[in-house]
Design a protein around this motif. Structure first.
Motif, PDB file in Angstrom:
ATOM      1  N   LYS A 274     -40.769  20.672  -5.869  1.00 59.89           N
ATOM      2  CA  LYS A 274     -41.998  21.031  -6.566  1.00 59.89           C
ATOM      3  C   LYS A 274     -42.520  19.863  -7.401  1.00 59.89           C
ATOM      4  O   LYS A 274     -43.736  19.700  -7.583  1.00 59.89           O
ATOM      5  CB  LYS A 274     -41.750  22.255  -7.437  1.00 59.89           C
ATOM      6  CG  LYS A 274     -41.529  23.521  -6.613  1.00 59.89           C
ATOM      7  CD  LYS A 274     -41.214  24.726  -7.489  1.00 59.89           C
ATOM      8  CE  LYS A 274     -40.990  25.965  -6.631  1.00 59.89           C
ATOM      9  NZ  LYS A 274     -40.637  27.151  -7.453  1.00 59.89           N
ATOM     10  N   LYS A 275     -41.606  19.028  -7.862  1.00 61.10           N
ATOM     11  CA  LYS A 275     -42.019  17.849  -8.614  1.00 61.10           C
ATOM     12  C   LYS A 275     -42.713  16.853  -7.683  1.00 61.10           C
ATOM     13  O   LYS A 275     -43.724  16.250  -8.034  1.00 61.10           O
ATOM     14  CB  LYS A 275     -40.795  17.200  -9.273  1.00 61.10           C
ATOM     15  CG  LYS A 275     -41.125  16.134 -10.301  1.00 61.10           C
ATOM     16  CD  LYS A 275     -39.869  15.673 -11.027  1.00 61.10           C
ATOM     17  CE  LYS A 275     -40.182  14.606 -12.075  1.00 61.10           C
ATOM     18  NZ  LYS A 275     -38.943  14.150 -12.773  1.00 61.10           N
ATOM     19  N   VAL A 276     -42.156  16.699  -6.468  1.00 56.02           N
ATOM     20  CA  VAL A 276     -42.794  15.855  -5.454  1.00 56.02           C
ATOM     21  C   VAL A 276     -44.185  16.404  -5.134  1.00 56.02           C
ATOM     22  O   VAL A 276     -45.176  15.662  -5.091  1.00 56.02           O
ATOM     23  CB  VAL A 276     -41.939  15.802  -4.169  1.00 56.02           C
ATOM     24  CG1 VAL A 276     -42.712  15.101  -3.047  1.00 56.02           C
ATOM     25  CG2 VAL A 276     -40.614  15.083  -4.420  1.00 56.02           C
ATOM     26  N   MET A 277     -44.254  17.697  -4.928  1.00 58.16           N
ATOM     27  CA  MET A 277     -45.522  18.351  -4.593  1.00 58.16           C
ATOM     28  C   MET A 277     -46.570  18.146  -5.691  1.00 58.16           C
ATOM     29  O   MET A 277     -47.762  17.984  -5.399  1.00 58.16           O
ATOM     30  CB  MET A 277     -45.285  19.849  -4.372  1.00 58.16           C
ATOM     31  CG  MET A 277     -46.482  20.601  -3.857  1.00 58.16           C
ATOM     32  SD  MET A 277     -46.203  22.405  -3.777  1.00 58.16           S
ATOM     33  CE  MET A 277     -44.769  22.472  -2.702  1.00 58.16           C
ATOM     34  N   SER A 278     -46.119  18.118  -6.918  1.00 51.44           N
ATOM     35  CA  SER A 278     -47.057  17.974  -8.037  1.00 51.44           C
ATOM     36  C   SER A 278     -47.743  16.613  -8.068  1.00 51.44           C
ATOM     37  O   SER A 278     -48.780  16.443  -8.711  1.00 51.44           O
ATOM     38  CB  SER A 278     -46.322  18.196  -9.371  1.00 51.44           C
ATOM     39  OG  SER A 278     -45.485  17.084  -9.685  1.00 51.44           O
ATOM     40  N   THR A 279     -47.153  15.633  -7.372  1.00 53.26           N
ATOM     41  CA  THR A 279     -47.736  14.273  -7.352  1.00 53.26           C
ATOM     42  C   THR A 279     -48.751  14.074  -6.236  1.00 53.26           C
ATOM     43  O   THR A 279     -49.350  12.997  -6.134  1.00 53.26           O
ATOM     44  CB  THR A 279     -46.634  13.208  -7.207  1.00 53.26           C
ATOM     45  OG1 THR A 279     -46.064  13.304  -5.885  1.00 53.26           O
ATOM     46  CG2 THR A 279     -45.536  13.392  -8.241  1.00 53.26           C
ATOM     47  N   LEU A 280     -48.958  15.071  -5.399  1.00 52.82           N
ATOM     48  CA  LEU A 280     -49.894  14.955  -4.284  1.00 52.82           C
ATOM     49  C   LEU A 280     -51.286  14.649  -4.835  1.00 52.82           C
ATOM     50  O   LEU A 280     -51.783  15.335  -5.728  1.00 52.82           O
ATOM     51  CB  LEU A 280     -49.921  16.266  -3.496  1.00 52.82           C
ATOM     52  CG  LEU A 280     -50.721  16.291  -2.195  1.00 52.82           C
ATOM     53  CD1 LEU A 280     -50.120  15.316  -1.183  1.00 52.82           C
ATOM     54  CD2 LEU A 280     -50.718  17.718  -1.618  1.00 52.82           C
ATOM     55  N   ARG A 281     -51.906  13.598  -4.313  1.00 53.55           N
ATOM     56  CA  ARG A 281     -53.191  13.180  -4.856  1.00 53.55           C
ATOM     57  C   ARG A 281     -54.073  12.533  -3.789  1.00 53.55           C
ATOM     58  O   ARG A 281     -53.566  12.049  -2.769  1.00 53.55           O
ATOM     59  CB  ARG A 281     -52.981  12.213  -6.017  1.00 53.55           C
ATOM     60  CG  ARG A 281     -52.081  11.008  -5.704  1.00 53.55           C
ATOM     61  CD  ARG A 281     -51.567  10.382  -6.996  1.00 53.55           C
ATOM     62  NE  ARG A 281     -50.790   9.170  -6.801  1.00 53.55           N
ATOM     63  CZ  ARG A 281     -49.494   9.141  -6.556  1.00 53.55           C
ATOM     64  NH1 ARG A 281     -48.804  10.281  -6.427  1.00 53.55           N
ATOM     65  NH2 ARG A 281     -48.862   7.988  -6.435  1.00 53.55           N
ATOM     66  N   PRO A 282     -55.387  12.505  -4.020  1.00 53.61           N
ATOM     67  CA  PRO A 282     -56.305  11.913  -3.034  1.00 53.61           C
ATOM     68  C   PRO A 282     -56.077  10.402  -2.926  1.00 53.61           C
ATOM     69  O   PRO A 282     -55.705   9.742  -3.897  1.00 53.61           O
ATOM     70  CB  PRO A 282     -57.685  12.208  -3.625  1.00 53.61           C
ATOM     71  CG  PRO A 282     -57.462  13.322  -4.595  1.00 53.61           C
ATOM     72  CD  PRO A 282     -56.099  13.088  -5.152  1.00 53.61           C
ATOM     73  N   LEU A 283     -56.304   9.890  -1.738  1.00 54.14           N
ATOM     74  CA  LEU A 283     -56.200   8.450  -1.502  1.00 54.14           C
ATOM     75  C   LEU A 283     -57.537   7.990  -0.953  1.00 54.14           C
ATOM     76  O   LEU A 283     -57.987   8.431   0.094  1.00 54.14           O
ATOM     77  CB  LEU A 283     -55.088   8.136  -0.494  1.00 54.14           C
ATOM     78  CG  LEU A 283     -54.863   6.662  -0.188  1.00 54.14           C
ATOM     79  CD1 LEU A 283     -54.242   5.964  -1.395  1.00 54.14           C
ATOM     80  CD2 LEU A 283     -53.943   6.513   1.028  1.00 54.14           C
ATOM     81  N   LYS A 284     -58.190   7.103  -1.680  1.00 53.72           N
ATOM     82  CA  LYS A 284     -59.503   6.617  -1.253  1.00 53.72           C
ATOM     83  C   LYS A 284     -59.381   5.754  -0.010  1.00 53.72           C
ATOM     84  O   LYS A 284     -58.386   5.058   0.184  1.00 53.72           O
ATOM     85  CB  LYS A 284     -60.156   5.807  -2.375  1.00 53.72           C
ATOM     86  CG  LYS A 284     -60.464   6.626  -3.623  1.00 53.72           C
ATOM     87  CD  LYS A 284     -61.115   5.756  -4.688  1.00 53.72           C
ATOM     88  CE  LYS A 284     -61.424   6.568  -5.940  1.00 53.72           C
ATOM     89  NZ  LYS A 284     -62.056   5.730  -6.998  1.00 53.72           N
TER      90      LYS A 284
END
Length: 287
Positions: A274-284
């Motif tokens: 869940k900690k890994v999942m929380s870092t999911l972010r857009p990549l330009k």
């Protein structure tokens, strides 16, 4: 470079059908587009230049099976490899969790962090599970924990195959009926393809819930477990999956997937996942 084969589903993501016959002898297939020439010399099943948009989810009634092989670029399991070993070392995208590594996927326009002990493959690497040489499920830009956690020798080819303790990456979700359905379907598909192709285990899934984080990723998340898997070989194990289906910066749907062996030594905890999942972010684009 020895490789493995996994498999991609053949129908668009929808309400998951109960997985049928599957087998955890499935082991990781790692095929990078840049390694086509080297891989061609290896007597293993390879999946190269396959677009995971074409087949976004596995049919619940298909029986995937995977083959794999150890890779020479696998780092030490103790420290996850040095910068020289890491194909993405020096990338401009920095981890949001200090000391972790960043995984980037320009194709799916996302990035996420994994603990230092994980091994991060290059963004153009495709990871695929297959049965009898037919692809069943795949993702791009993968990262693995203990990549050579379990190794076996393929009786037909003589190639040493290996499977990781956990893996994560992103795949397309275009054509799904809904993001909620895609998240749950992929949770089922990856359990099926990676851990239980013989359909011997008990499957349980969470109801898809809305997912949003501080980085602006919005969509739906789901998770699943398969327990009681018949142990057909030393690499057999129960498993768990976590997924997030989201809209990328281009307006396309994609699904982030993390699968992990369950009930084994050094199991990746749900808290870490869940900690890994929380870092999911857009990549330009162009990052």
């Amino acid at each position: 470079m020895p490789t493995q084969a996994w498999g991609t589903p053949a129908v668009q993501p929808g309400p998951p059908e109960p997985p049928r016959k599957k087998n955890r002898t499935a082991v990781v297939a790692i095929v990078a587009a840049v390694a086509v020439v080297a891989a061609a010399a290896v007597t293993a099943v390879l999946v190269i230049n396959k677009d995971d948009d074409k087949k976004d989810s596995a049919k619940g009634d298909k029986k995937p099976s995977a083959t794999a092989s150890s890779s020479k670029d696998t780092p030490s399991q103790d420290d996850g490899g040095s910068d020289e070993d890491n194909p993405r070392a020096g990338h401009t995208v920095e981890p949001v969790i200090p000391g972790w590594k960043t995984v980037t996927n320009p194709k799916r326009h996302d990035a996420f962090d994994v603990p230092a002990g994980w091994y991060v493959k290059s963004p153009d690497t495709m990871s695929t599970f297959s049965k009898d040489g037919k692809p069943l499920i795949s993702m791009t830009g993968p990262a693995y924990y203990k990549e050579d956690n379990c190794t076996v020798k393929d009786k037909k080819t003589g190639v040493t195959l290996s499977s990781p303790l956990a893996g994560a990456g992103t795949k397309g979700a275009q054509g799904a009926k809904s993001q909620a359905a895609a998240a749950k379907t992929e949770a089922a598909n990856w359990l099926y393809a990676v851990f239980d192709q013989d359909d011997t285990g008990d499957y349980k899934f969470t109801t898809p819930t809305k997912f949003t984080n501080k980085y602006g990723i919005k969509g739906y998340s789901s998770s699943g477990t398969v327990t009681g898997v018949k142990k057909t070989g030393k690499c057999s194990s129960d498993g768990k999956t976590f997924t997030v289906t989201y809209t990328d910066i281009n307006g396309d749907w994609a699904t982030w997937v993390l699968y992990a062996a369950k009930g084994v030594k050094d199991e990746v905890s749900d808290e870490t996942i869940k900690k890994v999942m929380s870092t999911l972010r857009p990549l330009k684009s162009g990052t």
